[in-house]
Design a protein around this motif. Structure first.
Motif, PDB file in Angstrom:
ATOM      1  N   SER A   1       0.715  -1.604  -0.119  1.00 25.34           N
ATOM      2  CA  SER A   1      -0.415   0.022  -0.034  1.00 25.34           C
ATOM      3  C   SER A   1       0.822   1.648  -0.321  1.00 25.34           C
ATOM      4  O   SER A   1       2.402   0.882  -0.004  1.00 25.34           O
ATOM      5  CB  SER A   1      -0.754  -0.017   1.219  1.00 25.34           C
ATOM      6  OG  SER A   1       0.085   0.042   2.332  1.00 25.34           O
ATOM      7  N   THR A   2       0.118   2.436   0.118  1.00 21.19           N
ATOM      8  CA  THR A   2       0.867   3.407  -0.116  1.00 21.19           C
ATOM      9  C   THR A   2       1.866   3.533   1.574  1.00 21.19           C
ATOM     10  O   THR A   2       3.128   4.930   0.974  1.00 21.19           O
ATOM     11  CB  THR A   2       0.191   5.005  -0.383  1.00 21.19           C
ATOM     12  OG1 THR A   2      -1.099   4.973   1.040  1.00 21.19           O
ATOM     13  CG2 THR A   2      -0.251   4.849  -1.780  1.00 21.19           C
ATOM     14  N   VAL A   3       1.466   3.016   2.281  1.00 27.28           N
ATOM     15  CA  VAL A   3       2.269   3.118   3.597  1.00 27.28           C
ATOM     16  C   VAL A   3       3.669   2.443   3.545  1.00 27.28           C
ATOM     17  O   VAL A   3       4.623   3.149   4.000  1.00 27.28           O
ATOM     18  CB  VAL A   3       1.405   2.186   4.627  1.00 27.28           C
ATOM     19  CG1 VAL A   3       2.864   2.029   5.979  1.00 27.28           C
ATOM     20  CG2 VAL A   3       0.312   3.327   5.177  1.00 27.28           C
ATOM     21  N   GLN A   4       4.382   1.345   2.438  1.00 28.63           N
ATOM     22  CA  GLN A   4       4.960   0.938   2.357  1.00 28.63           C
ATOM     23  C   GLN A   4       5.848   1.668   0.728  1.00 28.63           C
ATOM     24  O   GLN A   4       6.801   1.995   0.985  1.00 28.63           O
ATOM     25  CB  GLN A   4       4.901  -0.327   2.070  1.00 28.63           C
ATOM     26  CG  GLN A   4       4.458  -1.578   3.022  1.00 28.63           C
ATOM     27  CD  GLN A   4       3.449  -1.837   2.871  1.00 28.63           C
ATOM     28  OE1 GLN A   4       2.454  -1.572   2.276  1.00 28.63           O
ATOM     29  NE2 GLN A   4       2.351  -1.908   4.340  1.00 28.63           N
ATOM     30  N   THR A   5       4.865   2.124   0.502  1.00 27.64           N
ATOM     31  CA  THR A   5       5.816   3.072  -1.048  1.00 27.64           C
ATOM     32  C   THR A   5       5.546   4.820  -0.842  1.00 27.64           C
ATOM     33  O   THR A   5       6.846   4.624  -1.519  1.00 27.64           O
ATOM     34  CB  THR A   5       4.893   2.472  -2.203  1.00 27.64           C
ATOM     35  OG1 THR A   5       3.300   3.185  -1.910  1.00 27.64           O
ATOM     36  CG2 THR A   5       4.820   1.165  -2.039  1.00 27.64           C
ATOM     37  N   PHE A   6       5.325   5.067  -0.029  1.00 29.52           N
ATOM     38  CA  PHE A   6       5.588   6.740  -0.262  1.00 29.52           C
ATOM     39  C   PHE A   6       5.712   6.588   1.670  1.00 29.52           C
ATOM     40  O   PHE A   6       5.183   6.849   2.412  1.00 29.52           O
ATOM     41  CB  PHE A   6       4.262   7.555  -0.499  1.00 29.52           C
ATOM     42  CG  PHE A   6       4.131   7.628  -1.998  1.00 29.52           C
ATOM     43  CD1 PHE A   6       4.894   8.144  -3.102  1.00 29.52           C
ATOM     44  CD2 PHE A   6       3.820   5.777  -2.706  1.00 29.52           C
ATOM     45  CE1 PHE A   6       5.012   8.732  -4.079  1.00 29.52           C
ATOM     46  CE2 PHE A   6       3.319   6.653  -4.066  1.00 29.52           C
ATOM     47  CZ  PHE A   6       4.669   7.427  -5.146  1.00 29.52           C
ATOM     48  N   ASN A   7       7.091   8.104   1.435  1.00 36.98           N
ATOM     49  CA  ASN A   7       6.894   7.899   3.536  1.00 36.98           C
ATOM     50  C   ASN A   7       5.843   9.653   3.692  1.00 36.98           C
ATOM     51  O   ASN A   7       6.159  10.452   2.039  1.00 36.98           O
ATOM     52  CB  ASN A   7       8.771   8.064   3.294  1.00 36.98           C
ATOM     53  CG  ASN A   7       9.555   7.178   3.773  1.00 36.98           C
ATOM     54  OD1 ASN A   7       8.029   6.047   4.037  1.00 36.98           O
ATOM     55  ND2 ASN A   7      10.224   7.104   3.483  1.00 36.98           N
ATOM     56  N   LYS A   8       5.721   9.298   4.176  1.00 33.35           N
ATOM     57  CA  LYS A   8       4.698  11.307   4.471  1.00 33.35           C
ATOM     58  C   LYS A   8       5.972  12.031   5.238  1.00 33.35           C
ATOM     59  O   LYS A   8       6.779  11.620   6.053  1.00 33.35           O
ATOM     60  CB  LYS A   8       3.777  11.170   5.711  1.00 33.35           C
ATOM     61  CG  LYS A   8       3.083  12.046   5.812  1.00 33.35           C
ATOM     62  CD  LYS A   8       2.001  12.590   6.650  1.00 33.35           C
ATOM     63  CE  LYS A   8       1.322  14.039   6.651  1.00 33.35           C
ATOM     64  NZ  LYS A   8       0.284  13.273   7.777  1.00 33.35           N
ATOM     65  N   MET A   9       5.941  13.308   4.593  1.00 34.04           N
ATOM     66  CA  MET A   9       7.726  13.640   5.369  1.00 34.04           C
ATOM     67  C   MET A   9       7.180  14.735   5.911  1.00 34.04           C
ATOM     68  O   MET A   9       5.810  15.072   6.452  1.00 34.04           O
ATOM     69  CB  MET A   9       8.138  15.233   3.847  1.00 34.04           C
ATOM     70  CG  MET A   9       8.651  13.916   2.546  1.00 34.04           C
ATOM     71  SD  MET A   9      10.200  12.272   3.220  1.00 34.04           S
ATOM     72  CE  MET A   9      11.037  13.035   3.603  1.00 34.04           C
TER      73      MET A   9
END
Length: 395
Positions: free
Chosen positions: A338-346
């Motif tokens: 999911s986007t939890v694994q593929t994108f880091n919230k900066m």
């Protein structure tokens, strides 16, 4: 944190532990944040911290003990700590371990069965002391090999001691380590790794861990389990057979491709795939992909996300949509991300892709892409298992 200069020794024996035979350990994993400039950290369950992108294990070394906070690294074997006297040490906030003040510190002789040299280059000094030289992409450590009493404290508060663990007393250390990182604890497959040394006394050379997402409140911790009870089981578990490669340290899999939505991006557009072309490395924050593969993957990611990226990056202010990616491994093993694994919230609220392209033929899956998976490593059976999990709720 995969080594680039390999340790010039192989262990021929395993330290005995005072732990009950077959009893596993549960340790707390603590997360600490790494500033952008520094992004380059049983059953034993003990404390682990994520250092924004690194995860830290807390371990007591020596008698009386010094508390060492070491980066948890499945991409290397050696456990080492900064050690006095320092020829060259990076800045460290907590006290540096001083072997002269420990009654249980013992240097290894070159004649010791635990100091079996291999490869080229001298590893022994004129005083017959077993030396080591270990390097990483982002730094290196040199010093002497020794045995020392180690102790870990579980979530329940119980302390388990191991009297003669082989480790590196690092007198010359450099790299992108920050002041909260006092060393590195290798959890690779090699005989010198911490899990290999204590595994037989806690129920086996196996462990599981659950890494928190990048933007998790650092006060929240999850668990590292070593030995008996660390098995990842139950509904939804995906298990893959590890590939034996020439480097005995690595947890290697064969990645055949990556899907973005329903679109498959093959690992290679020409030629056969190399077996074991991908390693799992908790000591590296980002996922590293061959540039050619990354270029094709990035184009597909841009095509699937409804909003525009920030400048010429794979960072977005918002609206990632319902992007789903899948890692395809040999043996029909598919790991859905999911986007939890593929994108880091900066910190500024934007979201940035957790992979980047590198000049290499092989891939490395970093700790950001393993977030919110309970991942179980079994060295003896050569398997790795994944289970989608909210890692902030693992106790």
């Amino acid at each position: 944190m995969a080594p680039t200069i390999f340790l010039l020794l192989a262990l021929l024996s395993i330290a005995e532990s005072t732990a009950d035979k077959g009893s596993g350990l549960k340790l707390e994993l603590i997360r600490r944040r790494v500033s952008p400039g520094n992004v380059s950290p049983m059953v034993a369950k003990s404390q682990i911290w994520p250092e924004t992108s690194e995860f830290i294990v807390k371990i007591a070394v020596g008698t009386p003990s010094t508390e060492v906070h070491a980066i948890l690294d499945t991409g290397s074997d050696l456990f080492w700590a900064q050690c006095r006297p320092c020829v060259k040490c990076y800045q460290q906030t907590n006290p540096i371990y001083d072997p002269s003040k420990s009654s249980t510190f013992r240097t290894l002789s070159c004649k010791s069965p635990q100091c079996h040299l291999r490869g080229s280059g001298a590893a022994c000094s004129g005083t017959d002391t077993c030396k080591y030289d270990y390097g990483y992409e982002s730094g290196s450590t040199q010093g002497e090999l020794a045995t020392e009493k180690m102790a870990v404290t579980s979530r329940s508060g119980a302390t388990t001691s191991f009297p003669e663990v082989v480790f590196g007393c690092g007198h010359n250390n450099s790299g992108t380590f920050n002041a909260n990182e006092m060393g590195l604890i290798g959890f690779g497959r090699g005989a010198i790794s911490f899990v290999s040394q204590i595994g037989p006394s806690v129920g086996g050379r196996k462990f599981s861990l659950c890494l928190m997402p990048y933007n998790t409140d650092p006060r929240i911790s999850s668990s590292l389990s070593i030995g008996s009870g660390s098995e990842v089981q139950g509904p939804g578990v995906i298990t893959a057979q590890l590939v034996r490669v020439s480097h005995q340290t690595y947890y290697s899999l064969t990645l055949t491709g990556i899907s973005v939505g329903k679109t498959l991006v093959p690992y290679s557009m020409s030629g056969p795939l190399a077996k074991g072309n991908t390693i799992l490395d908790t000591g590296t924050p980002q996922t590293l992909l061959p540039k050619e593969l990354y270029g094709r993957l990035a184009a597909e990611v841009r095509r699937h996300i409804p909003s525009k990226p920030i400048d010429d990056t794979l960072c977005y202010k918002d609206n990632l949509g319902d992007l789903v990616m899948t890692l395809h491994f040999d043996g029909d093993v598919d790991l859905r991300l999911s986007t939890v694994q593929t994108f880091n919230k900066m910190p500024d609220g934007s979201f940035c892709f957790t992979a980047m392209g590198v000049d290499d033929n092989d891939a490395l899956i970093g700790n950001s892409m393993m977030a919110n998976f309970l991942v179980g490593y079994d060295i003896d059976n050569m398997t790795v298992s994944f289970k989608s999990t909210d890692c902030t709720k693992i106790g």
